[in-house]
Design a protein around this motif. Structure first.
Motif, PDB file in Angstrom:
ATOM      1  N   HIS A  17      -0.447   0.193  -5.119  1.00  0.00           N
ATOM      2  CA  HIS A  17      -1.307  -0.157  -4.020  1.00  0.00           C
ATOM      3  C   HIS A  17      -2.764  -0.806  -4.438  1.00  0.00           C
ATOM      4  O   HIS A  17      -3.670  -0.363  -4.744  1.00  0.00           O
ATOM      5  CB  HIS A  17      -1.896   1.173  -3.151  1.00  0.00           C
ATOM      6  CG  HIS A  17      -2.422   0.942  -1.901  1.00  0.00           C
ATOM      7  ND1 HIS A  17      -1.895  -0.126  -0.949  1.00  0.00           N
ATOM      8  CD2 HIS A  17      -3.529   1.265  -1.369  1.00  0.00           C
ATOM      9  CE1 HIS A  17      -2.728  -0.301   0.178  1.00  0.00           C
ATOM     10  NE2 HIS A  17      -3.714   0.788   0.190  1.00  0.00           N
ATOM     11  N   GLY A  18      -2.624  -2.347  -4.534  1.00  0.00           N
ATOM     12  CA  GLY A  18      -3.713  -3.103  -4.841  1.00  0.00           C
ATOM     13  C   GLY A  18      -3.937  -2.977  -6.583  1.00  0.00           C
ATOM     14  O   GLY A  18      -3.057  -2.290  -7.208  1.00  0.00           O
ATOM     15  N   LYS A  19      -4.900  -3.409  -7.076  1.00  0.00           N
ATOM     16  CA  LYS A  19      -5.037  -3.446  -8.488  1.00  0.00           C
ATOM     17  C   LYS A  19      -5.470  -1.875  -8.859  1.00  0.00           C
ATOM     18  O   LYS A  19      -5.090  -1.525 -10.083  1.00  0.00           O
ATOM     19  CB  LYS A  19      -6.418  -4.275  -8.720  1.00  0.00           C
ATOM     20  CG  LYS A  19      -6.708  -4.185 -10.174  1.00  0.00           C
ATOM     21  CD  LYS A  19      -7.949  -5.126 -10.402  1.00  0.00           C
ATOM     22  CE  LYS A  19      -8.304  -5.159 -11.979  1.00  0.00           C
ATOM     23  NZ  LYS A  19      -9.602  -6.123 -12.256  1.00  0.00           N
ATOM     24  N   ALA A  20      -5.957  -1.172  -8.028  1.00  0.00           N
ATOM     25  CA  ALA A  20      -6.713   0.319  -8.399  1.00  0.00           C
ATOM     26  C   ALA A  20      -5.823   1.553  -7.813  1.00  0.00           C
ATOM     27  O   ALA A  20      -6.271   2.386  -8.011  1.00  0.00           O
ATOM     28  CB  ALA A  20      -8.208   0.266  -8.374  1.00  0.00           C
ATOM     29  N   SER A  21      -4.948   1.151  -6.979  1.00  0.00           N
ATOM     30  CA  SER A  21      -4.545   2.278  -6.133  1.00  0.00           C
ATOM     31  C   SER A  21      -5.450   3.136  -5.649  1.00  0.00           C
ATOM     32  O   SER A  21      -5.216   4.292  -5.744  1.00  0.00           O
ATOM     33  CB  SER A  21      -3.486   3.010  -6.878  1.00  0.00           C
ATOM     34  OG  SER A  21      -2.245   2.394  -7.240  1.00  0.00           O
ATOM     35  N   THR A  22      -6.520   2.572  -4.771  1.00  0.00           N
ATOM     36  CA  THR A  22      -7.446   3.083  -4.015  1.00  0.00           C
ATOM     37  C   THR A  22      -6.817   4.113  -3.217  1.00  0.00           C
ATOM     38  O   THR A  22      -5.963   3.483  -2.386  1.00  0.00           O
ATOM     39  CB  THR A  22      -8.708   2.277  -3.652  1.00  0.00           C
ATOM     40  OG1 THR A  22      -8.191   1.225  -2.954  1.00  0.00           O
ATOM     41  CG2 THR A  22      -9.627   1.904  -4.854  1.00  0.00           C
ATOM     42  N   LEU A  23      -7.519   5.132  -2.817  1.00  0.00           N
ATOM     43  CA  LEU A  23      -7.109   6.017  -1.848  1.00  0.00           C
ATOM     44  C   LEU A  23      -7.594   5.535  -0.227  1.00  0.00           C
ATOM     45  O   LEU A  23      -8.837   5.503  -0.205  1.00  0.00           O
ATOM     46  CB  LEU A  23      -7.445   7.598  -2.083  1.00  0.00           C
ATOM     47  CG  LEU A  23      -7.016   8.045  -3.205  1.00  0.00           C
ATOM     48  CD1 LEU A  23      -7.488   9.497  -3.288  1.00  0.00           C
ATOM     49  CD2 LEU A  23      -5.678   7.967  -3.392  1.00  0.00           C
ATOM     50  N   ASP A  24      -6.755   5.316   0.542  1.00  0.00           N
ATOM     51  CA  ASP A  24      -7.130   4.931   1.862  1.00  0.00           C
ATOM     52  C   ASP A  24      -6.209   5.578   2.815  1.00  0.00           C
ATOM     53  O   ASP A  24      -4.996   6.042   2.236  1.00  0.00           O
ATOM     54  CB  ASP A  24      -7.193   3.298   2.165  1.00  0.00           C
ATOM     55  CG  ASP A  24      -5.815   2.555   1.840  1.00  0.00           C
ATOM     56  OD1 ASP A  24      -4.773   3.329   1.677  1.00  0.00           O
ATOM     57  OD2 ASP A  24      -5.817   1.272   1.623  1.00  0.00           O
ATOM     58  N   VAL A  25      -6.164   5.267   4.304  1.00  0.00           N
ATOM     59  CA  VAL A  25      -5.391   5.877   5.060  1.00  0.00           C
ATOM     60  C   VAL A  25      -4.070   5.529   4.918  1.00  0.00           C
ATOM     61  O   VAL A  25      -2.949   6.442   4.855  1.00  0.00           O
ATOM     62  CB  VAL A  25      -5.968   5.651   6.446  1.00  0.00           C
ATOM     63  CG1 VAL A  25      -4.821   5.990   7.544  1.00  0.00           C
ATOM     64  CG2 VAL A  25      -7.409   6.194   6.890  1.00  0.00           C
ATOM     65  N   GLU A  26      -3.689   4.281   4.672  1.00  0.00           N
ATOM     66  CA  GLU A  26      -2.342   3.717   4.715  1.00  0.00           C
ATOM     67  C   GLU A  26      -1.441   4.572   3.411  1.00  0.00           C
ATOM     68  O   GLU A  26      -0.322   4.940   3.358  1.00  0.00           O
ATOM     69  CB  GLU A  26      -2.190   2.411   4.623  1.00  0.00           C
ATOM     70  CG  GLU A  26      -2.507   1.623   5.794  1.00  0.00           C
ATOM     71  CD  GLU A  26      -4.065   1.712   6.167  1.00  0.00           C
ATOM     72  OE1 GLU A  26      -4.393   1.412   7.286  1.00  0.00           O
ATOM     73  OE2 GLU A  26      -4.786   1.641   5.093  1.00  0.00           O
ATOM     74  N   LEU A  27      -2.328   4.486   2.216  1.00  0.00           N
ATOM     75  CA  LEU A  27      -1.626   5.266   0.847  1.00  0.00           C
ATOM     76  C   LEU A  27      -1.513   6.828   0.870  1.00  0.00           C
ATOM     77  O   LEU A  27      -0.398   7.087   0.670  1.00  0.00           O
ATOM     78  CB  LEU A  27      -2.591   4.997  -0.116  1.00  0.00           C
ATOM     79  CG  LEU A  27      -2.061   5.371  -1.500  1.00  0.00           C
ATOM     80  CD1 LEU A  27      -0.516   5.039  -2.033  1.00  0.00           C
ATOM     81  CD2 LEU A  27      -2.980   5.190  -2.761  1.00  0.00           C
ATOM     82  N   LEU A  28      -2.481   7.356   1.851  1.00  0.00           N
ATOM     83  CA  LEU A  28      -2.281   8.848   1.956  1.00  0.00           C
ATOM     84  C   LEU A  28      -1.227   9.116   2.836  1.00  0.00           C
ATOM     85  O   LEU A  28      -0.281   9.892   2.602  1.00  0.00           O
ATOM     86  CB  LEU A  28      -3.861   9.177   2.226  1.00  0.00           C
ATOM     87  CG  LEU A  28      -4.926   9.283   1.587  1.00  0.00           C
ATOM     88  CD1 LEU A  28      -6.118   9.644   1.985  1.00  0.00           C
ATOM     89  CD2 LEU A  28      -4.456  10.005   0.051  1.00  0.00           C
ATOM     90  N   GLU A  29      -1.202   8.307   3.867  1.00  0.00           N
ATOM     91  CA  GLU A  29      -0.167   8.355   4.890  1.00  0.00           C
ATOM     92  C   GLU A  29       1.407   8.369   3.962  1.00  0.00           C
ATOM     93  O   GLU A  29       2.342   9.222   4.437  1.00  0.00           O
ATOM     94  CB  GLU A  29      -0.006   7.782   6.062  1.00  0.00           C
ATOM     95  CG  GLU A  29      -1.350   8.063   7.134  1.00  0.00           C
ATOM     96  CD  GLU A  29      -1.276   7.078   8.193  1.00  0.00           C
ATOM     97  OE1 GLU A  29      -1.923   7.306   9.364  1.00  0.00           O
ATOM     98  OE2 GLU A  29      -0.974   5.778   8.219  1.00  0.00           O
ATOM     99  N   GLU A  30       1.417   7.166   3.418  1.00  0.00           N
ATOM    100  CA  GLU A  30       2.730   7.066   2.641  1.00  0.00           C
ATOM    101  C   GLU A  30       2.994   8.240   1.580  1.00  0.00           C
ATOM    102  O   GLU A  30       4.162   8.627   1.502  1.00  0.00           O
ATOM    103  CB  GLU A  30       2.514   5.615   1.894  1.00  0.00           C
ATOM    104  CG  GLU A  30       3.737   5.284   1.151  1.00  0.00           C
ATOM    105  CD  GLU A  30       5.029   5.286   1.900  1.00  0.00           C
ATOM    106  OE1 GLU A  30       6.226   4.987   1.475  1.00  0.00           O
ATOM    107  OE2 GLU A  30       5.157   5.097   3.412  1.00  0.00           O
ATOM    108  N   LEU A  31       2.034   8.642   1.089  1.00  0.00           N
ATOM    109  CA  LEU A  31       2.032   9.749  -0.090  1.00  0.00           C
ATOM    110  C   LEU A  31       2.785  10.881   0.713  1.00  0.00           C
ATOM    111  O   LEU A  31       3.706  11.530   0.097  1.00  0.00           O
ATOM    112  CB  LEU A  31       0.877   9.886  -0.992  1.00  0.00           C
ATOM    113  CG  LEU A  31       0.875  11.056  -2.052  1.00  0.00           C
ATOM    114  CD1 LEU A  31       2.173  10.698  -3.049  1.00  0.00           C
ATOM    115  CD2 LEU A  31      -0.151  11.092  -2.826  1.00  0.00           C
TER     116      LEU A  31
END
Length: 249
Positions: A17-31
């Protein structure tokens, strides 16, 4: 965002998720969605890893300070729920730490049952207090569980450490060459996954429930934490931190 594959009965979740896989709403929902699907599948265990030289750099601070309180009020409980899903996942979880695991990335690592880190220059640590934000109660309990007996030093200092020191302090369980990381993590996950499933699930819950219960007792602290995460003065401190560490705010 998250690439899912399988090998030897083990589900592999790669953060991308981008260069650093920072935690945002979209990444957390997908995880959360991916973990639920794996839990419903026949996979014996899970490996979670990152992309490139970064496992995860933690919370997307730029987005948090840009979007302010409405975003924090949406993001904060989702982050806690995601940490809970991972910490209490009913099957073995192995973290294949391919590089920097900072703040929320370190908490994802600590939530795993076994942690394999690539040798090299990747760093791991929880600099939340340097950033200027308190820990969610469950996040701190996960750090307490995964990073004992060096919790206070790591939390108060906020320092990030290289793989060799992380191994010495028990933040990770082993170090391997980068090109061997995924193979070793899958092998460890398959080994843990060979245990009788229900016995593993119950034993894991018995080990971790006291930490979850203590976090629930500190629900009031999370309400205060949301206020601090949302405060303009906190965001000012975060911008100053970002300017010092990455050169932009």
């Amino acid at each position: 965002m998250i690439e899912r594959s399988a090998r030897d009965g083990v589900a592999i979740l790669r953060l991308n998720h981008g260069k650093a896989s920072t935690l945002d709403v979209e990444l957390l929902e997908e995880l959360r969605r991916q973990l639920a699907e794996v839990a419903a599948s026949a996979a014996a265990a899970v490996v979670i890893t990152g992309s490139g030289s970064i496992f995860s750099a933690g919370v997307d601070l730029f987005r948090m300070t840009s979007e302010g309180r409405p975003y924090v009020e949406r993001f904060f409980p989702l982050m806690v729920d995601t940490f809970s899903d991972l910490f209490l996942f009913p099957r073995p979880v192995v973290a294949a730490v391919n590089g920097h695991a900072i703040a929320g990335g370190a908490i994802l690592t600590a939530a795993a049952d076994y942690r394999v880190m690539a040798g090299g220059k990747g760093r791991i640590g929880v600099p939340e207090l340097l950033v200027g934000v308190p820990f969610p109660a469950l996040a701190l309990e996960i750090v307490r569980f995964g990073f004992a007996p060096h919790v206070e030093e790591m939390v108060y200092s906020g320092k990030t450490i290289l793989p060799e020191e992380a191994l010495e302090r028990g933040l990770v369980d082993e170090i391997v060459e980068p090109d061997q990381l995924l193979d070793r993590a899958v092998a460890a996950a398959a080994d843990f996954g060979s245990r009788p499933r229900d016995a593993f699930r119950l034993t894991k819950r018995q080990l971790r429930s006291p930490y979850v219960d203590r976090a629930k007792e500190l629900a009031a602290a999370d309400r205060e934490a949301v206020e601090l995460w949302s405060a303009p003065s906190t965001h000012q401190h975060i911008r100053a931190y970002l300017e010092r560490t990455v050169g932009r705010k």
